[in-house]
Design a protein around this motif. Structure first.
Motif, PDB file in Angstrom:
ATOM      1  N   SER A 227      39.938  45.248  51.540  1.00 35.59           N
ATOM      2  CA  SER A 227      40.423  44.594  52.756  1.00 35.59           C
ATOM      3  C   SER A 227      39.671  43.295  53.046  1.00 35.59           C
ATOM      4  O   SER A 227      40.137  42.447  53.799  1.00 35.59           O
ATOM      5  N   LEU A 228      38.489  43.150  52.452  1.00 35.63           N
ATOM      6  CA  LEU A 228      37.701  41.936  52.655  1.00 35.63           C
ATOM      7  C   LEU A 228      38.059  40.847  51.653  1.00 35.63           C
ATOM      8  O   LEU A 228      37.620  39.701  51.793  1.00 35.63           O
ATOM      9  N   GLY A 229      38.843  41.206  50.628  1.00 28.68           N
ATOM     10  CA  GLY A 229      39.159  40.250  49.575  1.00 28.68           C
ATOM     11  C   GLY A 229      38.629  40.732  48.246  1.00 28.68           C
ATOM     12  O   GLY A 229      37.695  41.543  48.192  1.00 28.68           O
ATOM     13  N   ASN A 230      39.210  40.237  47.159  1.00 29.12           N
ATOM     14  CA  ASN A 230      38.764  40.659  45.823  1.00 29.12           C
ATOM     15  C   ASN A 230      37.329  40.256  45.547  1.00 29.12           C
ATOM     16  O   ASN A 230      36.586  40.962  44.871  1.00 29.12           O
ATOM     17  N   ASP A 231      36.947  39.085  46.039  1.00 32.68           N
ATOM     18  CA  ASP A 231      35.575  38.590  45.880  1.00 32.68           C
ATOM     19  C   ASP A 231      35.028  38.199  47.253  1.00 32.68           C
ATOM     20  O   ASP A 231      35.780  37.790  48.142  1.00 32.68           O
ATOM     21  N   LEU A 232      33.722  38.311  47.378  1.00 32.65           N
ATOM     22  CA  LEU A 232      33.065  37.945  48.630  1.00 32.65           C
ATOM     23  C   LEU A 232      32.078  36.819  48.382  1.00 32.65           C
ATOM     24  O   LEU A 232      31.228  36.913  47.485  1.00 32.65           O
ATOM     25  N   ILE A 233      32.211  35.765  49.159  1.00 28.83           N
ATOM     26  CA  ILE A 233      31.286  34.630  49.065  1.00 28.83           C
ATOM     27  C   ILE A 233      30.414  34.608  50.312  1.00 28.83           C
ATOM     28  O   ILE A 233      30.911  34.683  51.442  1.00 28.83           O
ATOM     29  N   THR A 234      29.129  34.531  50.094  1.00 33.36           N
ATOM     30  CA  THR A 234      28.154  34.392  51.181  1.00 33.36           C
ATOM     31  C   THR A 234      27.410  33.085  50.979  1.00 33.36           C
ATOM     32  O   THR A 234      26.956  32.805  49.866  1.00 33.36           O
ATOM     33  N   LEU A 235      27.287  32.304  52.045  1.00 31.82           N
ATOM     34  CA  LEU A 235      26.535  31.054  51.901  1.00 31.82           C
ATOM     35  C   LEU A 235      25.850  30.693  53.208  1.00 31.82           C
ATOM     36  O   LEU A 235      26.269  31.088  54.280  1.00 31.82           O
TER      37      LEU A 235
END
Length: 328
Positions: A227-235
């Protein structure tokens, strides 16, 4: 699928002002391993205590295997097994004697007791320790014996309240495997509470995240992460708000959030989108200090819905409420 645990607006208020469980509605199905995931004080144990008839709800009710916890508590108790957070074994008895005593309480006849004791000891790999005093058991052995005891009377639902709390990693993993085996071989529904993300992800068919006594989201671990997306980007960058405002209009951005000084967003094709984000930041004269690309975890799901990491929360989550709020 048969519903075996059903709650209807299940609510508990302590001292007329502390809201511990807030109108919880659940449908748990026969044969599944269901997880209640949340920090200490979120309402997990209070919910279990109401379901096993140790606490009276302030409002609402629940049904266990079709029996009402308010009007048929004796029938509910006959259909459940429970392992509490705190150890409840007699340390001066052997493992076998603890199981025999429990079976007598539930009215099992002598031959049935003997047969069942052997079955559950084999199930949790304690047959060779059956005649040893429990005071000489390790923490993991005691937990396995408590699980075996909860199964003695053939329950339809086994409640496990923080089943691996305080155990070392090796013992925790062994308990996980026993729970899966119990669920499969005994065809027993397992309702467990935990604040360990890896435990919920490994064991549970479905997970409900509970915080402040309220269920925030419920689904399978895989669906919650997706539900958060296939990949998670943190920056992190020197102008999080500026980059956030620029990204929120992009159609490929999913679940964009700011937590503290960091920006979180879910995307498909993470490597491709990461390049776009870096280029966008450069156009905006935003300096990116740190960036990370990975698959979402249940920790990320919890952070998304609560705004904090589960391990960071140390205070009690029970809330002061007013009667007016309860009436809404």
């Amino acid at each position: 699928m048969k519903e075996i645990v059903v709650t209807e607006n299940l609510t508990k208020i302590y001292n007329k002002k502390v809201l511990a469980v807030d109108h919880v509605n659940l449908r748990i199905y026969k044969g599944e391993i269901f997880g209640f995931l949340g920090p200490n004080g979120a309402g997990k144990t209070t919910t279990i205590k109401m379901l096993v008839t140790l606490l009276q709800p302030t409002e609402g009710t629940a049904f266990v295997n079709g029996f009402n916890i308010l009007t048929e508590p004796h029938e509910v108790r006959k259909n459940i097994g429970i392992v509490f957070q705190e150890p409840a074994l007699d340390l001066q008895l052997t493992g076998k004697e603890n199981l025999d005593f429990h079976a007598r309480i539930y009215g099992l006849k002598r031959d049935e007791r003997k047969k069942r004791i052997n079955e559950v000891l084999e199930l949790v790999n304690l047959k060779d320790k059956a005649d040893i005093l429990v005071k000489n058991y390790s923490g993991g052995m005691k937990r396995r014996l408590e699980i075996a005891r909860g199964l003695m009377h053939y329950p339809n639902v086994l409640f496990l309240d923080e089943p691996t709390l305080g155990l070392d990693p090796q013992s925790r993993r062994a308990i996980w495997d026993y729970i899966k085996e119990i669920n499969k071989r005994e065809n027993v529904t397992v309702f467990l509470t935990t604040h360990y993300m890896d435990e919920a992800e490994y064991l549970c068919d479905r997970v409900a995240i509970i915080d402040h006594g309220k269920i925030l989201v419920l689904n399978s671990p895989a669906a919650l992460k997706n539900s958060l997306g296939n990949d998670l980007i943190t920056l992190s960058c020197n102008s999080t708000e500026k980059l956030y405002n620029a990204l929120k209009s992009e159609h490929w951005v999913k679940n964009l959030k700011i937590h503290g000084e960091e920006l979180f967003l879910g995307v498909k094709s993470g490597e491709k989108r990461l390049v776009q984000i870096i280029n966008l930041a450069s156009e905006l004269n935003v300096k990116v200090n740190f960036v990370n690309l990975r698959k979402p975890t249940l920790e990320d799901v919890f952070l998304h819905y609560t705004g904090r990491k589960i391990r960071d929360e140390k205070r009690d989550f029970r809330r002061e409420i007013t009667i007016r709020r309860m009436r809404r």
